[in-house]
Scaffold this active site. Structure first.
Site: not given
Ligand code: GDG
Length: 742
Positions: A29-30, A147, A281, A319, A387-388, A505, A507
């Site tokens: 997750g991000g 968040d 996701r 989820r 970005k990745e 002043d 008022d």
């Molecule tokens: C929230 C906001 C914002 C995903 N699948 C796998 C995996 N990942 C990693 C990715 C990336 C991260 O998870 C996903 O990041 P995202 O930014 O795309 O999305 P959210 O998790 O929904 O994040 C989002 C973020 O917060 C940061 O502020 O960008 O907009 O919704 O790093 O690489 N990693 C691995 N296997 C997977 O199957 N190892």
């Protein structure tokens, strides 16, 4: 040195119990990716003495304890788990967080489930977090809350730790006011109040921050200056911090043996085929169905690409206990098999669909092997995958990116698409596949430079630096309440002085605000007080007001006062006639009056006050919410209309006033007192227009602001009622002083 307390809904790993065997698994997750790499890279970083991560755990306390005893937890940070009660947590997480805030903030209002119990339990869990943070807190610690699940924690903490340093970052979009206002009144107020407990509030983009400020202004009825909101007695800063990735980690992966090995196998597997890749996701915000439509349309339009491309669509489970997510999964799978059924040949299948979590190495290998990344969410706070992917490209790669992601504002060189436009997506796939390598590399190098520059370290350090700066700025802006010892000093200086000048002043200072300006006539007590003050010829009392001449004359004309009307446009010395201070041009009124009249018609209870040199639209007497909303609209319209003119729009206390530049209380006060040569000056005022006077008089004497707000005045008196007793301290028998008559 302080510690950093990171707070997120979940801790960055899960503890699992499989038939009695406890294992610890890293979560993806991000947010987690970002903060984990910060911690890994900053092991020796000296800004904080320690790091504590507070978050909830989806396991029993016993399993947690076993994991601790077996040394399975990370050593580089202290973790403090919260074990919420499961039914309450379900309402908090699946309920309010993911069935109210998530859909609404991603512009899916029709999916919102407005259920009271969700909100109640959201508050409850937020309180549980606040309690846990409070317990862990040591003075000086810096708290960083993350968040949408924890939007009420900052205020809950602020109530018990009024001086704590608190930052809040929202990882998802903050929607426009028109969307946010759909929430029931109590919810939206409490959510905004909750977030405003922080000192610094961060968003990924400028737009999200502006949306937030707009909602705060409309719903909490507070005012802002640029990215600063004055809320209660605190200054809160709102800023943009586009989250970065651990660029180095992805670059290093490009030469990692395991990654290169997997990448080579993928390329061999799809020899002679271009690879289109996406990973998301499972979520309706990711626009997967529209993406598939676009891809299908591309296959229809370009039969020449059949058997020459493959679309690897990886969906990460998420989820899946929510019914609608499961339904969505089924519908995606149906769509994938329909497309595959329609276009596959004996030796080729256009879509390789996977529903699983990828190991980091495999993810990187797929990024590297891909010719095109197709990332087309319907909304995304930022989107780190984009970005990745860019960071992982070596000498080829085209990013097709939805313009509705936060990342799009940084990655202009991507092929930007509207994800709902099937034709546009299909055309973008075509142009990405046809893009010459030289152009691909040129676009990549621009984006890579930017991502490398503002990486996750920069993101965190930038946020932390801004948080510390905000805290310092707050300190310097703290109002200085006028206390007895200050009053004694002021009165002593007054008594010592030979010539005193008191600028008042009207008022909000001498008289309380009334529903209608005409109702604020001076009380008998006030007249008596002014009489007493003016009895001493060493005192020059100046009434400095935005009122027109007629009203001031009618109410105060019989007293031996000096008066300034209309914020300085006209002035009168004691015993003399009124004089215009500037050549007053009033032609502009013909342009402004019709606009103000339009707002009078649209906002019952508001009215125009016309003075010699100014036009004012009052909204004190209107429905509070409507009046405020209309005032923001009128202010915007007036600012546009007066841009590049010699007119100024003053946003006063329930009044918007237009006047010529150069007519203000500051200049008027300086002009007036220059004739008196006083050795004691005191000025008191309450409104925005009095700030000009405070600034001009600060180095000439004492300045006192009425009401709690940001001010340039030296002292603050909290209530208008306290002005009268304060002024009485300056009343004294005439013969008591060594009087020098002027
Ligand atoms: C929230 C906001 C914002 C995903 N699948 C796998 C995996 N990942 C990693 C990715 C990336 C991260 O998870 C996903 O990041 P995202 O930014 O795309 O999305 P959210 O998790 O929904 O994040 C989002 C973020 O917060 C940061 O502020 O960008 O907009 O919704 O790093 O690489 N990693 C691995 N296997 C997977 O199957 N190892």
């Amino acid at each position: 040195m302080p510690r950093l307390i990171i707070v997120s809904n979940r801790l960055p790993f899960a503890v699992e119990n499989q038939d009695g065997e406890i294992t610890v698994r890293q979560s993806s997750g991000g947010l987690v990716s970002a903060i984990k790499s910060y911690i890994e890279r900053n092991k020796d970083y000296q800004q904080f003495t320690g790091r504590v991560w507070i978050g909830s755990m989806d396991c029993t306390e016993e399993d947690w304890q076993t994991a601790v005893n077996q040394g399975l937890l990370p050593e580089d940070l202290m973790v403090q788990p919260i074990f919420p009660e499961s039914a309450t947590y379900a309402n908090f997480y699946n309920g309010f967080s993911n069935s109210v805030l998530w859909p609404l903030f991603h512009y899916f209002p029709s999916l919102v489930e407005y259920r009271k119990e969700y909100f109640k339990d959201y508050k409850r869990i937020n309180q549980q977090f606040a309690d846990a943070i409070r317990q862990a807190y040591e003075p000086g610690d810096v708290i960083w809350i993350h968040d949408y699940q924890l939007m009420m924690v900052s205020d809950m903490l602020r109530r018990v730790l009024p001086d704590a340093t608190i930052g809040f970052f929202l990882h998802i979009p903050f929607p426009s006011y028109e969307i946010f206002r759909l929430l029931p009144r109590e919810w939206k107020q409490q959510i905004l109040q909750g977030v405003m407990g922080a000192d610094l509030i961060g968003f990924h983009t400028h737009d999200y921050g502006q949306h937030f400020i707009q909602s705060v202004k409309m719903i909490l009825q507070v005012d802002s200056q640029f990215n600063t909101v004055y809320y209660g007695n605190r200054m809160v800063r709102i800023d943009q911090f586009p989250i970065g990735i651990d660029y180095k980690k992805f670059r290093d992966a490009c030469i990692d043996e395991t990654v290169v090995g997997i990448c080579t196998r993928i390329e061999e597997n799809f020899y002679n085929q271009k690879i289109i890749f996406s990973v998301d996701r499972l979520d309706y915000t990711k626009g997967i169905s529209y993406r598939l439509n676009g891809f299908e349309h591309f296959l229809e339009n370009h039969p020449e690409f059949r058997e020459k491309i493959v679309f690897i669509l990886n969906i990460v489970p998420s989820r899946d206990t929510i019914y609608s997510y499961n339904e969505m999964k089924k519908s995606i799978e149906l769509q994938v098999s329909t497309i595959n059924g329609r276009f596959s040949t004996l030796q080729w299948q256009p879509i390789i669909y996977r529903y699983n979590h990828l190991e980091f190495e495999e993810l990187c290998a797929l990024y590297q092997a891909a010719d095109v990344a197709l990332i087309t969410p319907l909304r995304d706070g930022m989107n780190l995958v984009a970005k990745e992917f860019i960071a992982s490209c070596i000498d080829k790669g085209v990013l097709i990116l939805s313009e509705l992601t936060g990342a799009a504002s940084e990655l202009n060189e991507a092929v930007l698409v509207n994800p709902t436009d099937t034709d546009e997506v299909a055309n973008a796939i075509y142009s990405a596949l046809m893009m010459p390598l030289i152009e691909q590399r040129s676009r990549l190098s621009y984006m890579q430079r930017r991502i490398a520059e503002y990486d996750v370290q920069k993101w965190i350090n930038d946020f932390m630096d801004q948080l510390i700066i905000t805290k310092k700025d707050q300190e310097s802006l703290k109002v200085n309440i006028l206390k007895e010892n200050h009053i004694e000093q002021i009165v002593a200086d007054f008594n010592k002085a030979n010539k005193r000048c008191i600028l008042l002043d009207y008022d909000g200072t001498l008289a309380p605000y009334q529903k209608l300006p005409s109702m604020a006539a001076p009380s008998e007590d006030l007249i008596q007080l002014l009489k007493q003050l003016t009895q001493n010829p060493s005192n020059e009392i100046v009434i400095i007001s935005g009122r027109d001449i007629n009203t001031l004359e009618k109410w105060l004309g019989k007293l031996p006062l000096n008066m300034i009307a209309e914020h300085g446009a006209c002035a009168k010395y004691r015993g003399e006639d009124w004089k215009e201070q500037v050549a007053i041009n009033t032609e502009w009124k013909e342009q402004i009056r019709p606009l103000m009249q339009l707002f009078v018609d649209r906002c019952a209870g508001s009215f125009i006050e016309e003075k010699k040199s100014t036009l004012a639209w009052h909204y004190r007497n209107t429905n509070q919410e409507l009046g405020f909303m209309r005032s923001r609209e009128l202010r915007n319209a007036l600012l546009q209309l007066t841009a590049n003119t010699a007119l100024q729009v003053v946003d006063g206390n329930k009044v918007l006033e237009v006047r010529m530049v150069g007519v203000d209380k500051g200049m008027a006060a300086v002009n007036m007192i220059s004739g008196f040569e006083p050795d004691f000056v005191l000025c008191i005022g309450d409104d925005v227009t009095d700030e000009d006077m405070f600034r001009a008089m600060r180095d000439k004497g004492y300045t006192v602001k009425i009401g709690r707000a940001n001010t340039s005045a030296q002292y603050t008196i909290l209530s208008q009622k306290d002005v009268f007793p304060f002024l009485q301290r300056f009343v004294q028998p005439v013969e008591q002083k060594n009087v020098r008559y002027s």
